[in-house]
Design a protein around this motif. Structure first.
Motif, PDB file in Angstrom:
ATOM      1  N   GLN A 107      49.564   9.148  78.003  1.00 18.22           N
ATOM      2  CA  GLN A 107      50.116   9.988  79.069  1.00 18.22           C
ATOM      3  C   GLN A 107      50.383   9.425  80.330  1.00 18.22           C
ATOM      4  OE1 GLN A 107      47.018  12.837  78.546  1.00 18.22           O
ATOM      5  NE2 GLN A 107      47.722  13.843  76.767  1.00 18.22           N
ATOM      6  N   ILE A 108      49.653   8.521  80.900  1.00 16.61           N
ATOM      7  CA  ILE A 108      49.941   7.847  82.394  1.00 16.61           C
ATOM      8  C   ILE A 108      51.281   7.245  82.318  1.00 16.61           C
ATOM      9  CG2 ILE A 108      47.343   7.630  82.638  1.00 16.61           C
ATOM     10  CD1 ILE A 108      47.828   4.685  82.511  1.00 16.61           C
ATOM     11  N   PRO A 109      51.887   7.203  83.548  1.00 16.87           N
ATOM     12  CA  PRO A 109      53.122   6.696  83.512  1.00 16.87           C
ATOM     13  C   PRO A 109      53.193   5.049  83.356  1.00 16.87           C
ATOM     14  CG  PRO A 109      52.455   7.427  85.852  1.00 16.87           C
ATOM     15  CD  PRO A 109      51.533   7.745  84.756  1.00 16.87           C
ATOM     16  N   GLN A 110      52.337   4.426  83.638  1.00 21.87           N
ATOM     17  CA  GLN A 110      52.094   2.889  83.623  1.00 21.87           C
ATOM     18  C   GLN A 110      51.955   2.540  82.259  1.00 21.87           C
ATOM     19  OE1 GLN A 110      50.021   4.710  85.483  1.00 21.87           O
ATOM     20  NE2 GLN A 110      50.089   4.106  87.692  1.00 21.87           N
ATOM     21  N   PRO A 111      52.590   1.470  81.778  1.00 17.96           N
ATOM     22  CA  PRO A 111      52.258   0.779  80.418  1.00 17.96           C
ATOM     23  C   PRO A 111      50.663   0.317  80.636  1.00 17.96           C
ATOM     24  CG  PRO A 111      54.380   0.287  81.454  1.00 17.96           C
ATOM     25  CD  PRO A 111      53.535   0.755  82.322  1.00 17.96           C
ATOM     26  N   VAL A 112      50.180   0.453  79.354  1.00 17.65           N
ATOM     27  CA  VAL A 112      48.694   0.065  79.264  1.00 17.65           C
ATOM     28  C   VAL A 112      48.765  -1.250  78.263  1.00 17.65           C
ATOM     29  CG1 VAL A 112      46.426   0.174  79.039  1.00 17.65           C
ATOM     30  CG2 VAL A 112      47.839   2.270  79.834  1.00 17.65           C
ATOM     31  N   ILE A 113      48.158  -2.462  78.561  1.00 19.89           N
ATOM     32  CA  ILE A 113      48.237  -3.469  77.802  1.00 19.89           C
ATOM     33  C   ILE A 113      46.680  -3.913  77.386  1.00 19.89           C
ATOM     34  CG2 ILE A 113      48.891  -5.881  77.436  1.00 19.89           C
ATOM     35  CD1 ILE A 113      50.612  -5.502  79.709  1.00 19.89           C
ATOM     36  N   ALA A 114      46.248  -3.760  76.091  1.00 20.16           N
ATOM     37  CA  ALA A 114      45.045  -4.255  75.856  1.00 20.16           C
ATOM     38  C   ALA A 114      44.853  -5.844  75.739  1.00 20.16           C
ATOM     39  CB  ALA A 114      44.724  -3.664  74.528  1.00 20.16           C
ATOM     40  N   CYS A 131      46.743   1.570  73.007  1.00 16.10           N
ATOM     41  CA  CYS A 131      47.138   1.092  74.009  1.00 16.10           C
ATOM     42  C   CYS A 131      48.758   0.734  73.708  1.00 16.10           C
ATOM     43  CB  CYS A 131      46.622  -0.203  74.510  1.00 16.10           C
ATOM     44  SG  CYS A 131      45.081   0.051  75.205  1.00 16.10           S
ATOM     45  N   ASP A 132      49.857   0.713  74.822  1.00 16.58           N
ATOM     46  CA  ASP A 132      51.037   0.684  74.638  1.00 16.58           C
ATOM     47  C   ASP A 132      51.586  -0.745  74.100  1.00 16.58           C
ATOM     48  OD1 ASP A 132      51.818   3.337  76.011  1.00 16.58           O
ATOM     49  OD2 ASP A 132      51.069   2.153  77.720  1.00 16.58           O
ATOM     50  N   LEU A 133      50.783  -1.765  74.376  1.00 13.74           N
ATOM     51  CA  LEU A 133      50.853  -3.104  74.128  1.00 13.74           C
ATOM     52  C   LEU A 133      49.530  -3.938  73.763  1.00 13.74           C
ATOM     53  CD1 LEU A 133      53.503  -4.048  76.754  1.00 13.74           C
ATOM     54  CD2 LEU A 133      54.130  -3.677  74.355  1.00 13.74           C
ATOM     55  N   ALA A 134      49.668  -4.727  73.251  1.00 16.99           N
ATOM     56  CA  ALA A 134      48.260  -5.481  72.976  1.00 16.99           C
ATOM     57  C   ALA A 134      48.412  -7.103  72.819  1.00 16.99           C
ATOM     58  CB  ALA A 134      47.485  -4.999  71.866  1.00 16.99           C
ATOM     59  N   VAL A 135      47.821  -7.627  73.561  1.00 17.42           N
ATOM     60  CA  VAL A 135      47.696  -9.285  73.593  1.00 17.42           C
ATOM     61  C   VAL A 135      46.068  -9.787  72.860  1.00 17.42           C
ATOM     62  CG1 VAL A 135      47.839 -11.638  74.619  1.00 17.42           C
ATOM     63  CG2 VAL A 135      49.342  -9.530  75.527  1.00 17.42           C
ATOM     64  N   LEU A 187      51.649  -7.403  61.286  1.00 24.65           N
ATOM     65  CA  LEU A 187      51.621  -5.919  60.984  1.00 24.65           C
ATOM     66  C   LEU A 187      52.175  -4.977  62.242  1.00 24.65           C
ATOM     67  CD1 LEU A 187      48.459  -5.531  58.755  1.00 24.65           C
ATOM     68  CD2 LEU A 187      50.857  -5.322  57.815  1.00 24.65           C
ATOM     69  N   GLY A 188      52.021  -5.553  63.412  1.00 27.55           N
ATOM     70  CA  GLY A 188      52.635  -4.831  64.554  1.00 27.55           C
ATOM     71  C   GLY A 188      51.327  -4.221  65.298  1.00 27.55           C
ATOM     72  N   LEU A 189      49.979  -4.284  64.842  1.00 22.26           N
ATOM     73  CA  LEU A 189      49.098  -3.807  65.636  1.00 22.26           C
ATOM     74  C   LEU A 189      48.947  -4.176  67.154  1.00 22.26           C
ATOM     75  CD1 LEU A 189      46.705  -1.907  65.716  1.00 22.26           C
ATOM     76  CD2 LEU A 189      45.298  -3.751  64.728  1.00 22.26           C
ATOM     77  N   ILE A 190      49.407  -5.674  67.357  1.00 16.51           N
ATOM     78  CA  ILE A 190      49.388  -6.445  68.535  1.00 16.51           C
ATOM     79  C   ILE A 190      50.486  -7.150  68.496  1.00 16.51           C
ATOM     80  CG2 ILE A 190      46.757  -6.709  68.472  1.00 16.51           C
ATOM     81  CD1 ILE A 190      47.125  -9.542  67.425  1.00 16.51           C
ATOM     82  N   ASN A 191      50.848  -7.602  70.030  1.00 15.84           N
ATOM     83  CA  ASN A 191      52.034  -8.044  70.422  1.00 15.84           C
ATOM     84  C   ASN A 191      52.078  -9.483  70.476  1.00 15.84           C
ATOM     85  OD1 ASN A 191      51.868  -5.279  71.857  1.00 15.84           O
ATOM     86  ND2 ASN A 191      54.099  -5.734  71.543  1.00 15.84           N
ATOM     87  N   ARG A 192      50.915 -10.003  70.605  1.00 12.56           N
ATOM     88  CA  ARG A 192      50.888 -11.579  70.825  1.00 12.56           C
ATOM     89  C   ARG A 192      49.498 -12.133  70.478  1.00 12.56           C
ATOM     90  NH1 ARG A 192      53.959 -12.385  76.595  1.00 12.56           N
ATOM     91  NH2 ARG A 192      55.927 -11.625  76.249  1.00 12.56           N
ATOM     92  N   VAL A 193      49.588 -13.210  69.874  1.00 14.54           N
ATOM     93  CA  VAL A 193      48.218 -13.923  69.426  1.00 14.54           C
ATOM     94  C   VAL A 193      48.225 -15.285  70.235  1.00 14.54           C
ATOM     95  CG1 VAL A 193      46.851 -14.882  67.823  1.00 14.54           C
ATOM     96  CG2 VAL A 193      48.225 -12.827  67.249  1.00 14.54           C
ATOM     97  N   VAL A 194      47.347 -15.630  70.830  1.00 17.85           N
ATOM     98  CA  VAL A 194      47.027 -16.821  71.614  1.00 17.85           C
ATOM     99  C   VAL A 194      45.709 -17.230  71.776  1.00 17.85           C
ATOM    100  CG1 VAL A 194      48.993 -15.982  73.428  1.00 17.85           C
ATOM    101  CG2 VAL A 194      46.414 -15.629  74.044  1.00 17.85           C
TER     102      VAL A 194
END
Length: 270
Positions: A107-114, A131-135, A187-194
């Motif tokens: 709901q908050i306007p800012q993107p949230v990255i886990a 969260c909107d995105l996850a690394v 699977l798309g649960l997270i955006n990047r693996v590092v």
């Protein structure tokens, strides 16, 4: 980085022990700080997270939020000590607050990255999926193991099955077996693996890219993304036309288009 805390002494003590916030370069970093409890999501921590996200929503200087955790575990889920011999009303209070906090992320306007450094299980996995995105680091794992202790992960199921294919989500929920980071990425649960050593820099790099855009424009897009998701294609297009028309009338859209045509960097409104 600037660390923020409440002026109320009792609130500050809880805040300092379970949740911290630092702000730098238009990015707010929210840290779950119960490493000795594997960052278990107690009722108090969930309430604090909800409250602080609500405050950040109106912070015009914050363009992106990073959600991270102290210690080796991202979050082990609900604090099981709060789930023994409770009344129906107490269980309902806990799960209602959890649902409220998870929805607040959207709901908050800012993107949230886990920023996930290790294990994320049950409500901890729910937190990542919300969260909107996850690394995530190569050492991270994701699981919904409630079935193993007689408690199906029904609330974690809600964002999980919206983030990954339903049959995969069902297998996770039915078996409790974890997904490795690479599989979660596929699977798309997270955006990047590092690598773990690169996790903080990779997450911040993504946050900085997003923060360079117009705060107003990103907020419009985030809201529209989730709102249209349940619509039919025709209704989604009708909705998107209205949103994009409104967006086109905003000052930052006019500035962005002019800047592109004039071959200069845009100057977004504060």
């Amino acid at each position: 980085m600037e660390s923020t805390q409440s002026s109320d002494p009792a609130h500050s003590q809880a805040h300092a022990s379970e949740l911290t916030i630092e702000k730098s370069d238009a990015i707010a970093t929210v840290t779950l700080n119960r490493p000795n409890k594997r960052n278990a999501l107690s009722l108090e921590l969930l309430g604090e997270l909800d409250s602080r996200l609500h405050e950040l929503a109106s912070d015009q200087e914050t363009r992106v939020v990073i959600l991270r955790a102290a210690g080796p575990v991202f979050s082990s889920g609900h604090d099981l000590k709060q789930m023994i011999a409770r009344s129906r009303e107490e269980y309902e209070e806990l799960f209602t607050q959890c649902a409220k906090s998870m929805q607040r992320l959207r709901q908050i306007p800012q993107p949230v990255i886990a920023q996930v450094q290790g294990l994320a299980t049950a409500a901890g996995c729910q937190l990542v999926a919300s969260c909107d995105l996850a690394v995530a680091s190569e050492q991270s794992w994701f699981a919904t193991p409630g079935v193993k202790i007689g408690l199906f992960c029904t609330t974690p199921m809600v964002p999980l099955m919206r983030a990954i294919p339903p049959k995969v989500a069902m297998e996770m929920l039915m078996t409790g077996e974890p997904l490795a980071a690479q599989r979660a990425y596929e699977l798309g649960l997270i955006n990047r693996v590092v690598p773990l050593s690169e996790l903080e820099d990779a997450t911040r790099e993504l946050a900085i890219k997003i923060a360079s855009a117009s705060r107003d424009t990103v907020a419009i897009g985030k809201s529209a993304f989730y709102q249209q998701a349940s619509y039919s294609e025709a209704d989604a297009y009708s909705f998107a036309v209205e949103v994009m028309t409104d967006n086109s009338m905003r000052p930052d859209a006019k500035e962005g288009i002019s800047a592109f045509l004039e071959k200069r960097d845009p100057v977004w409104k504060p």
